[in-house]
Write an enzyme that holds these catalytic residues in place. Sequence first.
Site, PDB file in Angstrom:
ATOM      1  CG  ASP A  10       6.258   6.851   7.327  1.00 50.21           C
ATOM      2  OD1 ASP A  10       6.614   5.705   6.943  1.00 50.21           O
ATOM      3  OD2 ASP A  10       6.044   7.929   6.697  1.00 50.21           O
ATOM      4  CB  SER A  11      10.663   6.287   6.318  1.00 46.15           C
ATOM      5  OG  SER A  11       9.462   6.560   5.429  1.00 46.15           O
ATOM      6  CB  CYS A  73       6.331   2.701   7.717  1.00 45.79           C
ATOM      7  SG  CYS A  73       7.620   2.036   6.526  1.00 45.79           S
ATOM      8  CD  GLU A 151       9.131  12.744   3.493  1.00 44.47           C
ATOM      9  OE1 GLU A 151       9.640  13.399   3.920  1.00 44.47           O
ATOM     10  OE2 GLU A 151       8.390  11.850   3.814  1.00 44.47           O
ATOM     11  CB  CYS A 183       3.027   3.711   0.281  1.00 45.88           C
ATOM     12  SG  CYS A 183       4.554   4.695   0.692  1.00 45.88           S
ATOM     13  CG  HIS A 185       5.247   8.971   2.053  1.00 49.16           C
ATOM     14  ND1 HIS A 185       5.893   7.832   2.908  1.00 49.16           N
ATOM     15  CD2 HIS A 185       5.993   9.956   1.954  1.00 49.16           C
ATOM     16  CE1 HIS A 185       6.843   8.667   3.544  1.00 49.16           C
ATOM     17  NE2 HIS A 185       7.016   9.719   3.106  1.00 49.16           N
TER      18      HIS A 185
END
Length: 266
Positions: A10-11, A73, A151, A183, A185
């Site tokens: 993932d990012s 992702c 994040e 997403c 996240h």
Amino acid sequence: MRNKSIGIFDSGIGGLTVYKAIKEKLPHERVVYLGDTARLPYGSKSAETIVKFSEDNAFFLVERQVKIIVVACNSSSSYALPTLQGKLDIPVIGVIEPGAEAAIKVSQKRIGVIGTTATISSGSYEKAILERNQDIEIISKDCPLFVPLVEEGWLNHKVTRLVIEEYLLPLKEKGIDSLVLGCTHYPVLKDLIGDVLGKEIQLIDSAETVAEKTFSILKSFGWLHQDRHFGITDDEFYVTDFPERFKKVGEIFLQRKIDRVNTAAI
Ligand code: DGL
């Protein structure tokens, strides 16, 4: 192949939502996880850039001897999946199709889809959902502030609640019956999102369906590793920047101690 690991990228920490589901469904597998934190967010980048970053991540995992790659992702899955599948000789799966499958199972008629700007403008969820059921109405919305909040570790913060209200109450007013957290996240904010939207709106994330798909692919190839249980300490975690922050926020989310986060040069 059986003894090799499952690669996930993932990012950033979002893919840990998929990691968690995979560890629950496949406790006998070891995982190599990569978060491309140096180049996050992906969701505001162009298709070309997302494809390039995704290739770098996948090649890094291939070097770590993985037997399957899970693109955890949505932004990468929306743009890079066919390229990765064409270039690699191991299975590569994304999160969009499993997310769409999960969505049509629970929605009655009007689905909200939220994701990064890249994912929403790709139209990948609309396509995947309408291919399965043309009678469903889809209302999409990008929520670019969610990723930095996650994040940052602001998982239960008043600012995060305000941002959720700002983005999502208009969707509630439009009468959605379910909401795809498009997403990886966003499931980290699931409790807070559920609190703002109320119980009538079902929240859908693809993690469990992705874990089931990973299981069935490995099973069909005879690549399941069954000899012993692998815990979080057996797994390898890599990021391209700020390992300390990944460790801190990752541990809050997983409620487990991550022994070590390595820095990857990709
Ligand atoms: N977690 C990612 C996704 O599912 C990307 C977040 C980002 O880097 O913008 O789209």
